[in-house]
Write a protein that holds these residues in place. Structure first.
Motif, PDB file in Angstrom:
ATOM      1  N   ILE A 284      69.150 -29.424   5.471  1.00 10.16           N
ATOM      2  CA  ILE A 284      70.039 -30.435   5.865  1.00 10.16           C
ATOM      3  C   ILE A 284      70.232 -31.548   4.672  1.00 10.16           C
ATOM      4  O   ILE A 284      69.140 -32.186   4.304  1.00 10.16           O
ATOM      5  N   THR A 285      71.285 -31.955   4.192  1.00  5.94           N
ATOM      6  CA  THR A 285      71.559 -33.030   3.068  1.00  5.94           C
ATOM      7  C   THR A 285      72.659 -33.866   3.841  1.00  5.94           C
ATOM      8  O   THR A 285      73.621 -33.469   4.431  1.00  5.94           O
ATOM      9  N   PHE A 286      72.413 -35.199   3.801  1.00  5.78           N
ATOM     10  CA  PHE A 286      72.931 -36.356   4.213  1.00  5.78           C
ATOM     11  C   PHE A 286      73.624 -37.209   2.913  1.00  5.78           C
ATOM     12  O   PHE A 286      72.889 -37.391   2.048  1.00  5.78           O
ATOM     13  N   THR A 287      74.875 -37.381   3.036  1.00  8.49           N
ATOM     14  CA  THR A 287      75.545 -38.195   1.818  1.00  8.49           C
ATOM     15  C   THR A 287      76.534 -39.312   2.334  1.00  8.49           C
ATOM     16  O   THR A 287      77.337 -39.120   3.318  1.00  8.49           O
ATOM     17  N   THR A 288      76.481 -40.406   1.828  1.00 10.24           N
ATOM     18  CA  THR A 288      77.185 -41.544   2.224  1.00 10.24           C
ATOM     19  C   THR A 288      77.611 -42.384   1.094  1.00 10.24           C
ATOM     20  O   THR A 288      76.885 -42.317   0.087  1.00 10.24           O
ATOM     21  N   GLY A 289      78.833 -42.983   1.208  1.00 12.27           N
ATOM     22  CA  GLY A 289      79.246 -43.657   0.063  1.00 12.27           C
ATOM     23  C   GLY A 289      80.281 -44.725   0.645  1.00 12.27           C
ATOM     24  O   GLY A 289      81.371 -44.568   1.490  1.00 12.27           O
TER      25      GLY A 289
END
Length: 319
Positions: free
Chosen positions: A251-256
């Motif tokens: 699982i990978t989480f990305t936010t911007g």
């Protein structure tokens, strides 16, 4: 439905989906592929935009040079009492050699639906976007970049919105599984607006001018006058925060978070928040849930100031 309600629902759906996906994984973890520009592309789920801003998530670095590409697709089709069609598709590409990195992305979203059984089917979502970006890493923590993006969006009143963004990026954390960075730069925006929306804006200006002459109200504001132009250029400062965390092998989480502050008119600022949670299914396939929240403080007449977009899609990784 408010943006806050949509946000809560999207977070709940995301956690439920990927808790199940994580528990189901029993095979050897697949190797992590070097990514391109982190892209949170939104599916056509009734919202009206996916934007250049959803691409503006900064470069993804790896310890090795190489090429990476992905293709993503999702959709919904319904007949009978509820008639609707929604499709989304996107692709990304990234090439890295020494201190140089080139990335590109494109996305299309389209939807049609009928509100009632006997009502005609109408287009509810229609947008297209593309991005090109170049990064030069002159130290381990600093990079110079320039990106160009274009977007066509019927429901935001845009025949074309073109953006050019040069700037500098600083990486607080930058390893293979955990990244935290900031970008600071300049944004030049050129809009070509739909005739329908321009006519509405001119009617608003004319009514305000009439009220001013009659002494019954203030005259048109600077933002209202600008909205009445078929084309418009806007100069802004740009601030971006990005965070990327490979929570575990699957699982990978990305936010911007991106903020644009125009120099004139200053009240026409915009904010974009992108989130993506990706779970590996096999070495080549992943499932992704994305949520995008966009706020425009001074939209065109009859255009809402907030868009919230949620999607679930399957990603294929080229290696």
């Amino acid at each position: 439905m408010s943006a806050k309600t949509l946000l809560r629902g999207s977070i709940a759906a995301t956690l439920s989906l990927f808790a199940t996906a994580a528990q189901a994984q029993t095979t050897t973890p697949p190797p992590r592929t070097a990514g391109g520009t982190a892209t949170q592309t939104s599916a056509s789920t009734g919202a009206t935009t996916v934007v250049k801003d959803s691409f503006a998530s900064g470069p993804t670095r790896d310890t090795k040079d190489g090429t990476a590409a992905t293709v993503q697709a999702g959709g919904l089709f319904s007949t009978g009492n509820a008639r609707s069609l929604a499709v989304t598709a996107s692709g990304t590409y990234r090439y890295r050699q020494d201190n140089h990195q080139f990335s590109a992305g494109a996305a299309i979203n389209y939807g049609r639906a009928a509100a009632k059984q006997d009502a005609p089917i109408e287009t509810t979502v229609s947008n297209l976007q593309a991005l090109l970006r170049y990064d030069y890493f002159f130290t381990d923590k600093w990079a110079l970049f320039v990106q160009a993006a274009g977007r066509r969006d019927k429901f935001q009143g845009l025949d074309l919105r073109a953006n050019i963004d040069p700037g500098v990026a600083y990486y607080v954390l930058d390893d293979k599984k955990h990244r935290l960075w900031f970008e600071l730069g300049y944004d030049f925006q050129h809009d070509i607006r739909r005739g329908f929306n321009v006519d509405q804006a001119r009617a608003v200006v004319a009514a305000a001018e009439a009220a001013e002459r009659n002494g019954t109200g203030p005259g048109p504001t600077a933002v209202q006058k600008e909205a009445a132009n078929k084309t418009a250029d806007r100069h802004s400062s740009r601030l971006f925060f990005g965070y990327d965390n490979q929570l575990n092998a699957y699982i990978t989480f990305t936010t911007g978070l991106e903020y644009l502050q125009p120099f004139d008119p200053t009240e026409a600022w915009r904010l974009t928040w992108n989130n993506a949670l990706k779970s590996a299914i096999t070495d080549k396939f992943s499932a992704a849930t994305t949520f995008t929240l966009r706020y425009d403080h001074s939209p065109l007449p009859n255009v809402k100031d907030t868009d919230a977009i949620t999607s679930v899609a399957i990603i294929y990784n080229f290696r």
